[in-house]
Design a protein around this motif. Structure first.
Motif, PDB file in Angstrom:
ATOM      1  N   ILE A 148       1.978  -9.936  -8.454  1.00  0.00           N
ATOM      2  CA  ILE A 148       2.790  -9.102  -8.285  1.00  0.00           C
ATOM      3  C   ILE A 148       2.184  -7.590  -8.518  1.00  0.00           C
ATOM      4  N   SER A 149       2.039  -7.523  -9.639  1.00  0.00           N
ATOM      5  CA  SER A 149       1.623  -6.115 -10.370  1.00  0.00           C
ATOM      6  C   SER A 149       0.071  -5.565  -9.394  1.00  0.00           C
ATOM      7  N   MET A 150      -0.700  -6.783  -9.342  1.00  0.00           N
ATOM      8  CA  MET A 150      -1.813  -6.318  -8.613  1.00  0.00           C
ATOM      9  C   MET A 150      -1.459  -5.948  -7.223  1.00  0.00           C
ATOM     10  N   ALA A 197      -4.653   5.036 -13.744  1.00  0.00           N
ATOM     11  CA  ALA A 197      -4.258   5.479 -14.924  1.00  0.00           C
ATOM     12  C   ALA A 197      -2.911   5.371 -15.374  1.00  0.00           C
ATOM     13  N   VAL A 198      -2.081   5.664 -14.335  1.00  0.00           N
ATOM     14  CA  VAL A 198      -0.587   5.766 -14.348  1.00  0.00           C
ATOM     15  C   VAL A 198      -0.048   4.111 -14.673  1.00  0.00           C
ATOM     16  N   TRP A 199      -0.756   3.305 -13.728  1.00  0.00           N
ATOM     17  CA  TRP A 199      -0.507   1.778 -13.988  1.00  0.00           C
ATOM     18  C   TRP A 199      -0.836   1.402 -15.244  1.00  0.00           C
ATOM     19  N   LYS A 214      -1.389  -1.839  -3.210  1.00  0.00           N
ATOM     20  CA  LYS A 214      -0.561  -1.234  -1.864  1.00  0.00           C
ATOM     21  C   LYS A 214      -0.651   0.496  -2.396  1.00  0.00           C
ATOM     22  N   THR A 215      -0.732   0.935  -3.624  1.00  0.00           N
ATOM     23  CA  THR A 215      -0.389   2.199  -3.914  1.00  0.00           C
ATOM     24  C   THR A 215      -1.832   3.184  -3.686  1.00  0.00           C
ATOM     25  N   LEU A 228       4.260   2.217  -7.476  1.00  0.00           N
ATOM     26  CA  LEU A 228       3.387   2.114  -8.824  1.00  0.00           C
ATOM     27  C   LEU A 228       4.203   1.982 -10.243  1.00  0.00           C
ATOM     28  N   ILE A 229       5.424   2.400 -10.492  1.00  0.00           N
ATOM     29  CA  ILE A 229       6.375   2.272 -11.497  1.00  0.00           C
ATOM     30  C   ILE A 229       6.280   0.683 -11.661  1.00  0.00           C
ATOM     31  N   VAL A 230       6.811   0.190 -10.536  1.00  0.00           N
ATOM     32  CA  VAL A 230       7.426  -1.132 -10.462  1.00  0.00           C
ATOM     33  C   VAL A 230       6.082  -1.951 -10.741  1.00  0.00           C
ATOM     34  N   ALA A 231       4.845  -1.634 -10.219  1.00  0.00           N
ATOM     35  CA  ALA A 231       3.737  -2.317 -10.460  1.00  0.00           C
ATOM     36  C   ALA A 231       3.238  -2.178 -12.113  1.00  0.00           C
TER      37      ALA A 231
END
Length: 109
Positions: A44-46, A63-65, A51-52, A6-9
């Motif tokens: 890539i982000s989506m 919300a975190v993303w 996945k998360t 999620l952080i990488v996204a």
């Protein structure tokens, strides 16, 4: 592991918004290079976000993303695009970071 994904996204969200900023500043072939970077980062982000949400609560993950994207984009704006960095901007970015950390602490996988 899903929080790392999620952080990488979220970081790829920062990348695609940064590419949009460069598209605005460029023209010709260089603009199309930044546009390609935007599209690739967006995909890539989506994909990572999708996945998360298979294992994390959707509302929390989204919300975190978006929070990572918002904080990162403001920081890129300040350091790369020379956006203003006054007290209130920094204060509210810090409260946003606190909210992201809080969501992580109260969420269960």
């Amino acid at each position: 592991m899903n929080w790392i994904v999620l952080i990488v996204a979220g970081l790829f969200e920062v990348l695609f918004t940064s590419c949009l900023g460069k598209v605005k500043e460029t023209s010709g072939l260089e603009m199309y290079g930044w546009l390609f970077g935007f599209l690739l980062s967006l995909i890539i982000s989506m994909g990572l976000l999708m996945k998360t949400i298979q294992t994390l609560p959707m509302g929390t993950a989204y919300a975190v993303w978006t929070g990572i994207g918002a904080v990162g984009t403001v920081l890129v704006g300040i350091f790369v695009f020379k956006d203003p960095a006054n007290f209130w901007r920094v204060f509210f970015i810090c409260t946003l970071i606190g909210s992201i950390v809080g969501l992580k602490l109260v969420s269960h996988e």
